[in-house]
Design a protein around this motif. Structure first.
Motif, PDB file in Angstrom:
ATOM      1  N   GLN A   5       6.933   4.622  -9.700  1.00  0.00           N
ATOM      2  CA  GLN A   5       5.815   3.689  -9.717  1.00  0.00           C
ATOM      3  C   GLN A   5       5.129   3.638  -8.352  1.00  0.00           C
ATOM      4  O   GLN A   5       5.751   3.841  -7.314  1.00  0.00           O
ATOM      5  N   GLU A   6       3.847   3.339  -8.388  1.00  0.00           N
ATOM      6  CA  GLU A   6       3.049   3.236  -7.169  1.00  0.00           C
ATOM      7  C   GLU A   6       2.983   1.781  -6.732  1.00  0.00           C
ATOM      8  O   GLU A   6       2.882   0.879  -7.564  1.00  0.00           O
ATOM      9  N   VAL A   7       3.039   1.559  -5.424  1.00  0.00           N
ATOM     10  CA  VAL A   7       2.972   0.201  -4.889  1.00  0.00           C
ATOM     11  C   VAL A   7       1.826   0.102  -3.900  1.00  0.00           C
ATOM     12  O   VAL A   7       1.424   1.089  -3.275  1.00  0.00           O
ATOM     13  N   SER A   8       1.299  -1.097  -3.770  1.00  0.00           N
ATOM     14  CA  SER A   8       0.346  -1.422  -2.713  1.00  0.00           C
ATOM     15  C   SER A   8       0.938  -2.559  -1.906  1.00  0.00           C
ATOM     16  O   SER A   8       1.392  -3.560  -2.476  1.00  0.00           O
ATOM     17  N   VAL A   9       0.957  -2.401  -0.589  1.00  0.00           N
ATOM     18  CA  VAL A   9       1.557  -3.400   0.281  1.00  0.00           C
ATOM     19  C   VAL A   9       0.633  -3.669   1.459  1.00  0.00           C
ATOM     20  O   VAL A   9      -0.174  -2.828   1.845  1.00  0.00           O
ATOM     21  N   LYS A  10       0.768  -4.856   2.011  1.00  0.00           N
ATOM     22  CA  LYS A  10       0.159  -5.172   3.294  1.00  0.00           C
ATOM     23  C   LYS A  10       1.246  -5.016   4.350  1.00  0.00           C
ATOM     24  O   LYS A  10       2.350  -5.533   4.189  1.00  0.00           O
ATOM     25  N   VAL A  11       0.944  -4.299   5.435  1.00  0.00           N
ATOM     26  CA  VAL A  11       1.951  -3.988   6.440  1.00  0.00           C
ATOM     27  C   VAL A  11       1.445  -4.334   7.829  1.00  0.00           C
ATOM     28  O   VAL A  11       0.309  -4.009   8.199  1.00  0.00           O
ATOM     29  N   LEU A  12       2.285  -5.017   8.578  1.00  0.00           N
ATOM     30  CA  LEU A  12       2.115  -5.190  10.010  1.00  0.00           C
ATOM     31  C   LEU A  12       3.423  -4.766  10.659  1.00  0.00           C
ATOM     32  O   LEU A  12       4.504  -5.110  10.171  1.00  0.00           O
ATOM     33  N   GLY A  13       3.339  -4.003  11.745  1.00  0.00           N
ATOM     34  CA  GLY A  13       4.546  -3.528  12.402  1.00  0.00           C
ATOM     35  C   GLY A  13       4.420  -3.629  13.902  1.00  0.00           C
ATOM     36  O   GLY A  13       3.362  -3.336  14.468  1.00  0.00           O
ATOM     37  N   ALA A  14       5.503  -4.062  14.557  1.00  0.00           N
ATOM     38  CA  ALA A  14       5.468  -4.287  15.998  1.00  0.00           C
ATOM     39  C   ALA A  14       6.650  -3.645  16.689  1.00  0.00           C
ATOM     40  O   ALA A  14       7.727  -3.463  16.103  1.00  0.00           O
ATOM     41  N   LEU A  15       6.435  -3.316  17.963  1.00  0.00           N
ATOM     42  CA  LEU A  15       7.496  -2.855  18.846  1.00  0.00           C
ATOM     43  C   LEU A  15       8.195  -4.065  19.473  1.00  0.00           C
ATOM     44  O   LEU A  15       7.778  -5.208  19.287  1.00  0.00           O
ATOM     45  N   GLU A  16       9.232  -3.777  20.241  1.00  0.00           N
ATOM     46  CA  GLU A  16       9.988  -4.862  20.879  1.00  0.00           C
ATOM     47  C   GLU A  16       9.135  -5.677  21.848  1.00  0.00           C
ATOM     48  O   GLU A  16       9.392  -6.859  22.059  1.00  0.00           O
ATOM     49  N   ASP A  17       8.132  -5.048  22.468  1.00  0.00           N
ATOM     50  CA  ASP A  17       7.293  -5.787  23.415  1.00  0.00           C
ATOM     51  C   ASP A  17       6.140  -6.507  22.730  1.00  0.00           C
ATOM     52  O   ASP A  17       5.270  -7.078  23.379  1.00  0.00           O
ATOM     53  N   GLY A  18       6.133  -6.505  21.391  1.00  0.00           N
ATOM     54  CA  GLY A  18       5.088  -7.192  20.648  1.00  0.00           C
ATOM     55  C   GLY A  18       3.868  -6.345  20.364  1.00  0.00           C
ATOM     56  O   GLY A  18       2.953  -6.789  19.681  1.00  0.00           O
ATOM     57  N   GLY A  19       3.819  -5.118  20.888  1.00  0.00           N
ATOM     58  CA  GLY A  19       2.682  -4.248  20.631  1.00  0.00           C
ATOM     59  C   GLY A  19       2.567  -3.894  19.160  1.00  0.00           C
ATOM     60  O   GLY A  19       3.542  -3.472  18.526  1.00  0.00           O
ATOM     61  N   LEU A  20       1.384  -4.110  18.594  1.00  0.00           N
ATOM     62  CA  LEU A  20       1.166  -3.856  17.170  1.00  0.00           C
ATOM     63  C   LEU A  20       0.881  -2.375  16.957  1.00  0.00           C
ATOM     64  O   LEU A  20      -0.075  -1.834  17.514  1.00  0.00           O
ATOM     65  N   VAL A  21       1.709  -1.710  16.166  1.00  0.00           N
ATOM     66  CA  VAL A  21       1.549  -0.269  15.942  1.00  0.00           C
ATOM     67  C   VAL A  21       1.304   0.064  14.475  1.00  0.00           C
ATOM     68  O   VAL A  21       1.071   1.231  14.149  1.00  0.00           O
ATOM     69  N   GLU A  22       1.391  -0.915  13.605  1.00  0.00           N
ATOM     70  CA  GLU A  22       1.057  -0.719  12.193  1.00  0.00           C
ATOM     71  C   GLU A  22       0.176  -1.875  11.759  1.00  0.00           C
ATOM     72  O   GLU A  22       0.500  -3.037  11.997  1.00  0.00           O
ATOM     73  N   ARG A  23      -0.938  -1.549  11.132  1.00  0.00           N
ATOM     74  CA  ARG A  23      -1.841  -2.569  10.603  1.00  0.00           C
ATOM     75  C   ARG A  23      -2.555  -1.966   9.405  1.00  0.00           C
ATOM     76  O   ARG A  23      -3.442  -1.140   9.555  1.00  0.00           O
ATOM     77  N   ASP A  24      -2.146  -2.352   8.218  1.00  0.00           N
ATOM     78  CA  ASP A  24      -2.784  -1.833   7.009  1.00  0.00           C
ATOM     79  C   ASP A  24      -2.842  -2.947   5.978  1.00  0.00           C
ATOM     80  O   ASP A  24      -1.804  -3.404   5.499  1.00  0.00           O
ATOM     81  N   PRO A  25      -4.049  -3.412   5.653  1.00  0.00           N
ATOM     82  CA  PRO A  25      -4.159  -4.514   4.683  1.00  0.00           C
ATOM     83  C   PRO A  25      -3.815  -4.091   3.263  1.00  0.00           C
ATOM     84  O   PRO A  25      -3.497  -4.948   2.426  1.00  0.00           O
TER      85      PRO A  25
END
Length: 374
Positions: A101-121
């Motif tokens: 099955q296919e899924v759609s997700v909202k993703v936010l991802g951060a490093l230990e220092d808080g830097g945002l490296v994933e942003r996909d609505p």
């Protein structure tokens, strides 16, 4: 997130024109873990709750995300305890994603220092197809629609020992450092049946094909050629699926170009796996779509010469040379063939036999990164 944001949305991330960790212009939040001030981006309002939850989650101490790998309130998704889950908000009680099955997700991802490296609505993928990082591959199937969860991933379930670089600036410092743990916040938006079996618009087919091909390039650059080949084949399956309406001229041309790129990349991966017959078949499939594709002609000529089919190889390489007269590789290959077929090379029994044209190292053949990535 191939290339790019190989975990799922390379086109989106590459198109921002700036590094994802670039400081924002909003207020600053001071994290207890680690002891650094982190810029809270102001351009995306929906990220504010994420940073507040991240600040509340982090426990005091110098160990980055390390203490969270043994903290209470998390469930382990793998036996090695390097991928953990913490539910932020329960789902709506619907069924969890099933196989295919296919899924759609909202993703936010951060490093230990808080830097945002994933942003996909709205990141769309099929778990098990290798389109995203393992943290999402293994984590999302445990969710219910509407659920919001944290996934804490050590580097084997993120971007590995190499980290991640922008697909269009390979020489730039990685935006995900080597061996970096990541914390993802994921919202499961929707679950649908396998898209490869559905009648979809041509634009959706193109999106799926591009996403999977770029994920294959991500695997290829890391030396996982079997995974790369699987992604390229999945890309072809998406591109060849039924469409809801006949594609227009531009879409038809783009579908054709994407197929050719995928077959060329399949050939490169097959060569890395030391399967020249399969590589030759992939080249011929590319040429059946685009008879004058220079990359496929060159590689096919090299493979034919490797098999001792010199006359066929010469004809193919001469055609490639007509299309690209300045190509030094084609000139060199033809020169090798001429030397091998010369009378002097045929009447020298006193010399021990050595193949004057050794098996070309797959590394010398054009890598798939040339097909659609920088």
């Amino acid at each position: 997130m191939p290339g790019p944001s190989p975990g799922g949305s390379p086109e989106r991330e590459a198109g921002t024109g700036r590094r994802p960790r670039e400081p924002g212009r909003g207020r600053r939040v001071r994290f207890h873990l680690p002891h650094t001030a982190i810029a809270l981006p102001s351009v995306h309002e929906e990220e504010r709750p994420f940073y507040r939850r991240l600040e509340a989650l982090a426990a005091p101490g110098p160990g980055g995300f390390g203490p969270l790998f043994t903290a209470d309130g998390w469930s382990d998704l793998t036996e090695d305890r390097l991928l953990r889950k913490r539910v932020v908000r329960d789902g709506q009680g619907g069924p969890r994603p099933g196989p295919g099955q296919e899924v759609s997700v909202k993703v936010l991802g951060a490093l230990e220092d808080g830097g945002l490296v994933e942003r996909d609505p709205r990141l769309t993928f099929v778990p098990g197809h290798g389109d995203v990082v393992q943290a999402l591959e293994l984590g999302v199937p445990t969710m219910q629609p509407g659920e919001v969860s944290f996934f804490l991933a050590a580097f084997p379930y993120g971007y590995g020992r190499s980290g991640r670089r922008s697909p269009r600036c390979a020489r730039r410092e990685p935006d995900v450092p080597p061996e970096a743990p990541l914390l993802f916040e994921v919202t499961l938006l929707e679950v649908r049946d396998d898209p490869d079996k559905q009648t979809l618009p041509p634009a959706t087919r193109l999106r799926l094909g591009s996403q999977r091909r770029e994920r294959g390039n991500f695997h290829f650059t890391r030396g996982d050629f079997a995974a790369a080949l699987r992604s390229y084949r999945l890309a072809l399956r998406a591109l060849d699926g039924p469409v809801a309406a006949p594609p227009g001229p531009e879409e038809e041309e783009e579908l054709r170009e994407q197929r050719v790129k995928c077959f060329n990349n399949c050939a490169a991966a097959e060569l890395k796996l030391q399967r020249p017959d399969e590589a030759l078949a992939a080249c011929e499939a590319a040429l059946s779509i685009s008879p004058d594709n220079g990359r496929a002609l060159l590689r096919r000529g090299q493979l034919l010469a490797q098999q001792g089919r010199d006359a066929e190889a010469t004809a193919v390489l001469r055609r490639a040379l007509e299309l690209d007269p300045a190509n030094k590789v084609i000139h060199a290959e033809l020169s090798q063939l001429v030397k091998r077929r010369s009378p002097a090379a045929l009447v020298a029994p006193q010399e021990p036999h050595h193949d004057p044209m050794p098996t070309p190292s797959p590394g010398t053949l054009a890598p798939p990164a040339a097909e659609g990535t920088a």
